[in-house]
Write a protein that holds these residues in place. Sequence first.
Motif, PDB file in Angstrom:
ATOM      1  N   PRO A   1      -7.658   1.848  15.175  1.00 17.05           N
ATOM      2  CA  PRO A   1      -8.061   0.495  15.598  1.00 17.05           C
ATOM      3  C   PRO A   1      -8.389  -0.389  14.401  1.00 17.05           C
ATOM      4  O   PRO A   1      -9.023   0.045  13.438  1.00 17.05           O
ATOM      5  N   GLY A   2      -7.939  -1.634  14.478  1.00 19.74           N
ATOM      6  CA  GLY A   2      -8.249  -2.592  13.433  1.00 19.74           C
ATOM      7  C   GLY A   2      -7.372  -2.526  12.205  1.00 19.74           C
ATOM      8  O   GLY A   2      -7.640  -3.237  11.219  1.00 19.74           O
ATOM      9  N   LEU A   3      -6.317  -1.722  12.235  1.00 21.49           N
ATOM     10  CA  LEU A   3      -5.436  -1.631  11.078  1.00 21.49           C
ATOM     11  C   LEU A   3      -4.756  -2.978  10.845  1.00 21.49           C
ATOM     12  O   LEU A   3      -4.150  -3.551  11.752  1.00 21.49           O
ATOM     13  N   ALA A   4      -4.849  -3.489   9.624  1.00 19.21           N
ATOM     14  CA  ALA A   4      -4.331  -4.820   9.305  1.00 19.21           C
ATOM     15  C   ALA A   4      -2.825  -4.886   9.525  1.00 19.21           C
ATOM     16  O   ALA A   4      -2.117  -3.899   9.319  1.00 19.21           O
ATOM     17  N   PRO A   5      -2.318  -6.062   9.933  1.00 25.25           N
ATOM     18  CA  PRO A   5      -0.866  -6.186  10.172  1.00 25.25           C
ATOM     19  C   PRO A   5      -0.021  -5.772   8.977  1.00 25.25           C
ATOM     20  O   PRO A   5       1.015  -5.120   9.147  1.00 25.25           O
TER      21      PRO A   5
ATOM     22  N   PRO B   1       6.142  -5.418  16.725  1.00 24.76           N
ATOM     23  CA  PRO B   1       6.591  -6.289  15.627  1.00 24.76           C
ATOM     24  C   PRO B   1       6.558  -5.586  14.270  1.00 24.76           C
ATOM     25  O   PRO B   1       7.484  -5.744  13.458  1.00 24.76           O
ATOM     26  N   ALA B   2       5.507  -4.808  14.032  1.00 23.90           N
ATOM     27  CA  ALA B   2       5.418  -4.100  12.751  1.00 23.90           C
ATOM     28  C   ALA B   2       6.465  -3.000  12.652  1.00 23.90           C
ATOM     29  O   ALA B   2       6.976  -2.719  11.555  1.00 23.90           O
ATOM     30  N   MET B   3       6.793  -2.367  13.764  1.00 18.30           N
ATOM     31  CA  MET B   3       7.846  -1.346  13.753  1.00 18.30           C
ATOM     32  C   MET B   3       9.169  -1.947  13.296  1.00 18.30           C
ATOM     33  O   MET B   3       9.880  -1.377  12.462  1.00 18.30           O
ATOM     34  N   ILE B   4       9.494  -3.119  13.845  1.00 16.85           N
ATOM     35  CA  ILE B   4      10.761  -3.763  13.511  1.00 16.85           C
ATOM     36  C   ILE B   4      10.753  -4.248  12.062  1.00 16.85           C
ATOM     37  O   ILE B   4      11.704  -4.012  11.303  1.00 16.85           O
ATOM     38  N   ARG B   5       9.670  -4.906  11.652  1.00 15.74           N
ATOM     39  CA  ARG B   5       9.590  -5.395  10.277  1.00 15.74           C
ATOM     40  C   ARG B   5       9.615  -4.244   9.277  1.00 15.74           C
ATOM     41  O   ARG B   5      10.264  -4.333   8.226  1.00 15.74           O
TER      42      ARG B   5
ATOM     43  N   MET C   1       0.837  -1.193   0.000  1.00 14.90           N
ATOM     44  CA  MET C   1       0.000   0.000   0.000  1.00 14.90           C
ATOM     45  C   MET C   1       0.876   1.248   0.000  1.00 14.90           C
ATOM     46  O   MET C   1       1.952   1.249   0.575  1.00 14.90           O
ATOM     47  N   THR C   2       0.376   2.303  -0.621  1.00 16.04           N
ATOM     48  CA  THR C   2       1.089   3.566  -0.627  1.00 16.04           C
ATOM     49  C   THR C   2       0.741   4.349   0.627  1.00 16.04           C
ATOM     50  O   THR C   2      -0.438   4.636   0.890  1.00 16.04           O
ATOM     51  N   VAL C   3       1.743   4.670   1.405  1.00 19.20           N
ATOM     52  CA  VAL C   3       1.555   5.421   2.640  1.00 19.20           C
ATOM     53  C   VAL C   3       2.106   6.822   2.436  1.00 19.20           C
ATOM     54  O   VAL C   3       3.243   6.999   2.017  1.00 19.20           O
TER      55      VAL C   3
END
Length: 318
Positions: free
Chosen positions: A92-96, A129-133, A1-3
């Motif tokens: 809230p609920g943001l996908a991994p 975990p998402a921060m590290i990945r 996705m484009t952020v």
Amino acid sequence: MTVRLQEYATLDALPSAAEPLLASAPNLFSSLAWWRTVLGCGLPPAAQPCFLLSAIGVAAVALIPLRRDAPGGRLSSLTTPYTCRYEPLLVPGLAPAAQVDVFAALGRFCRGRGTTRFDALAEDCPALPAMIRGARAAGLAAVRFAHFGNWHEDVAGLDWAGYLGRRPGALRETIRRKLRRAERKTEAAFAIVTAPPELEAGIAAFEQVYARSWKEPEPFPQFNAALMRETAAAGLLRLGLWRIGGVPVAVQLWVVEAGTATVLKLAHDEAFQADSPGTVLTAFMLRHLLDRESVAAIDFGRGGGAYKQGWAAHRRQR
């Protein structure tokens, strides 16, 4: 996705799209009250705040409070010596997978700026975990480090007697003995300040005791008073005071939020050491919080002081 990332230098500059993220803050340390205190009283002179708003499509999905040490300088989390917990705010609920994309965009934003340090993160922070990945996906080396310990205990359903029964035997008897002695002092008085009209007098008593205590001078002298005003306005403040002969001899700054009582600052006047003011006020506060407010958890805040191990049974890492 484009952020897409957009940075803002002040809270007031944030668009309305950021309001739901701030409103969903999981605790005091991610709230508007906290950020107002940090920006007003908790930043070094050269530091600049940077609120990084992340959007996917037209939806704002994350708010990441950052700090620049100087214009164009290194980035870090917007944390202070008073921060007990830090975490980015995610919708809230943001996908991994979307979380990883958000933090990959953050990683690209940080590239070329030297080491970016995020501290005071909980080991079980949902975003970690998402921060590290995401950082690694952006080509950065992401490593974890031990910052400080946090002593805490689940006390749901316990009253003061039940809590005291859990303490180590020697400490339990010390508390009982010192409380009996304190309660026989007819010239002594315990009080909790939560709001005006007693608030400013309570702040003055806090500063008076702190100045006479063993504590080093505060790095940001206005921070504690500003935080007390903010937390009082939000209904979170529990400022404990113990006076002898009308003189404040011990003070403790607690907040109660979502059933958890957290102590942020404490101090006592060493001239009254024979009266054990620190132990006495801690016991008075916990008795009140358990018997009158039925808190479900107690938290001894930032750092691993040895005395905390008697009052709280468990340690977790930040």
